[in-house]
Write a protein that holds these residues in place. Structure first.
Motif, PDB file in Angstrom:
ATOM      1  N   PHE A  25       0.852  -1.189   0.000  1.00  0.00           N
ATOM      2  CA  PHE A  25       0.000   0.000   0.000  1.00  0.00           C
ATOM      3  C   PHE A  25       0.890   1.241   0.000  1.00  0.00           C
ATOM      4  O   PHE A  25       1.832   1.333   0.782  1.00  0.00           O
ATOM      5  N   ARG A  27       1.172   5.598  -0.106  1.00  0.00           N
ATOM      6  CA  ARG A  27       0.482   6.857   0.148  1.00  0.00           C
ATOM      7  C   ARG A  27       1.259   7.986  -0.531  1.00  0.00           C
ATOM      8  O   ARG A  27       2.471   8.113  -0.350  1.00  0.00           O
ATOM      9  N   ALA A  44       0.537   7.965  -9.657  1.00  0.00           N
ATOM     10  CA  ALA A  44      -0.684   7.191  -9.443  1.00  0.00           C
ATOM     11  C   ALA A  44      -1.035   6.354 -10.674  1.00  0.00           C
ATOM     12  O   ALA A  44      -1.466   5.200 -10.551  1.00  0.00           O
ATOM     13  N   PRO A  53      -2.023  -0.850  -4.760  1.00  0.00           N
ATOM     14  CA  PRO A  53      -3.009   0.030  -4.122  1.00  0.00           C
ATOM     15  C   PRO A  53      -2.341   1.287  -3.564  1.00  0.00           C
ATOM     16  O   PRO A  53      -1.210   1.235  -3.066  1.00  0.00           O
ATOM     17  N   TYR A  54      -3.060   2.389  -3.628  1.00  0.00           N
ATOM     18  CA  TYR A  54      -2.498   3.644  -3.130  1.00  0.00           C
ATOM     19  C   TYR A  54      -3.618   4.577  -2.700  1.00  0.00           C
ATOM     20  O   TYR A  54      -4.792   4.387  -3.041  1.00  0.00           O
ATOM     21  N   GLN A  55      -3.226   5.597  -1.981  1.00  0.00           N
ATOM     22  CA  GLN A  55      -4.128   6.702  -1.653  1.00  0.00           C
ATOM     23  C   GLN A  55      -3.370   7.994  -1.904  1.00  0.00           C
ATOM     24  O   GLN A  55      -2.190   8.112  -1.540  1.00  0.00           O
ATOM     25  N   SER A  57      -3.472  12.428  -1.780  1.00  0.00           N
ATOM     26  CA  SER A  57      -4.132  13.598  -1.207  1.00  0.00           C
ATOM     27  C   SER A  57      -3.333  14.846  -1.538  1.00  0.00           C
ATOM     28  O   SER A  57      -2.118  14.795  -1.748  1.00  0.00           O
ATOM     29  N   PRO A  65       0.178  11.719   7.434  1.00  0.00           N
ATOM     30  CA  PRO A  65      -0.947  10.794   7.296  1.00  0.00           C
ATOM     31  C   PRO A  65      -1.356  10.207   8.634  1.00  0.00           C
ATOM     32  O   PRO A  65      -0.512   9.939   9.504  1.00  0.00           O
ATOM     33  N   ALA A  69       1.530   3.461   5.862  1.00  0.00           N
ATOM     34  CA  ALA A  69       1.545   2.786   4.576  1.00  0.00           C
ATOM     35  C   ALA A  69       2.893   2.092   4.448  1.00  0.00           C
ATOM     36  O   ALA A  69       3.840   2.405   5.171  1.00  0.00           O
ATOM     37  N   THR A  72       5.601   5.716   1.579  1.00  0.00           N
ATOM     38  CA  THR A  72       4.976   7.033   1.509  1.00  0.00           C
ATOM     39  C   THR A  72       5.886   7.988   0.753  1.00  0.00           C
ATOM     40  O   THR A  72       7.086   8.068   1.025  1.00  0.00           O
TER      41      THR A  72
END
Length: 357
Positions: A25, A27, A44, A53-55, A57, A65, A69, A72
């Motif tokens: 994961f 970030r 991304a 998978p990622y998030q 912002s 955060p 993760a 990051t």
């Protein structure tokens, strides 16, 4: 391991790509500006292509955060909590190199170039060759309607900026292409500091693009939507069909920025041109426009209650950090520009920055 403990070799594109590829994961924590937004979109897209998978912002001054993760990336700021920071401009080109190592087929060279233009860099090199863009005489706006484009553009500030009627008069007064570009350039440098003659060239990079008509126009929209509607900005950078929503945000952003440049309560100090503005003003854009087209001093500082933006001819990073720290605040200053949040008034930050400069 935090970024502070990593060597330059560990931050090389292939090493960062390996860290992203091996993560369960990721970030991406980015500053809200066009260069960082483009960089985030490039990373991304590569993560999507490799099914990691990622998030992501965006924020003017990002917080650490809330959850961990595996990997990051701090995009546009130091981010001591991050595995790696990307903050050397243009960030988008650095991110494109990482993305190319991760999933070369996912790299959009035009997005990388648009991010670089946001950072004030003239398009050149490998990504310009890959994008294969035609360059023609004219003004770099994101709409086919040149009146709409001139009125909304934040690449330039002149009498027609933020004023549809004045923009219509400007367009009707000249022919298309080269003559309009000359008119824009001359209008921008009138009663402006000498640096305006160089900065206005960003509005004249008429590389034609499929998205937003021109490369400069694409860059202008990226920067505006990153600051105005970060969620829409992320969708835009990911390639989703949000162009009309992004253009609406761009128009609103430009209108508020140009109004603020004209209406700000300004003061001139030794080395600093300071402006006090309302809280709903796009601080970073106004600071950039003031420095380019209005400031007689080498630094433009725009401040409101609890927030400020600084732009300078030289490095303002240390002064911005010290000023924010004095007021128990934080900053994402990098190089010659930055944003800050703090406890205090506009006058408090102006005084703290002048003391630190």
């Amino acid at each position: 391991m935090s970024a502070a403990g990593r060597s330059e070799d560990e931050r090389a594109p292939d090493r960062v790509a390996a860290g992203l590829r091996d993560a369960d994961f990721v970030r991406l924590v980015a500053t809200a500006d066009g260069d960082a937004l483009a960089a985030t979109g490039l990373l991304a897209r590569a993560l999507d292509a490799t099914e990691v998978p990622y998030q992501a912002s965006l924020a003017a001054v990002p917080d650490a955060p809330a959850t961990d993760a595996d990997y990051t990336v701090a995009v546009g700021h130091a981010g001591g909590y991050a595995d790696v920071p990307l903050r050397e401009e243009p960030i988008a080109l650095a991110a494109a190199d990482i993305a190319a190592d991760l999933a070369n087929e996912a790299v959009d060279p035009t997005l990388a170039l648009a991010g670089a233009v946001c950072a004030g860099t003239e398009p050149s090199g490998t990504y310009l060759e890959r994008a294969d863009l035609d360059r023609r005489p004219g003004v770099a706006v994101p709409t086919e309607d040149r009146i709409d484009g001139l009125a909304g553009s934040t690449l330039v500030h002149a009498d027609f900026s933020g004023d549809q009627e004045a923009a219509e008069e400007a367009v009707s007064a000249v022919d298309a292409g080269r003559e309009l570009a000359s008119y824009v350039a001359l209008s921008a440098v009138e009663d402006a500091p000498p640096r305006a003659s160089e900065v206005v060239e960003r509005a004249l990079y008429r590389y034609e693009t499929d998205r937003f008509e021109t490369l400069g126009g694409y860059a202008d929209v990226l920067d505006a939507v990153a600051r105005e509607q970060p969620g829409t900005g992320l969708a835009l950078a990911l390639g989703h069909d949000v162009d009309e929503t992004a253009l609406e945000a761009w128009r609103a952003h430009g209108q508020r920025a140009h109004d603020a440049v004209r209406e700000a309560d300004t003061s001139r100090y030794n080395g600093v041109y300071a402006a006090r503005v309302d809280s709903d003003v796009p601080l970073g854009t106004v600071a950039r426009l003031l420095l380019a087209y209005r400031a007689p001093e080498p630094v433009a500082l725009v401040a409101t209650e609890g927030g400020a933006a600084v732009a300078g001819d030289g490095d303002i990073e240390q002064a911005a950090r010290e000023a924010a720290a004095t007021l128990d605040g934080r900053t994402t200053a990098r190089g010659n520009h930055g944003r800050a949040t703090f406890d205090g008034t506009a006058t408090d930050y102006i005084a703290a920055f002048r003391e630190a400069l």
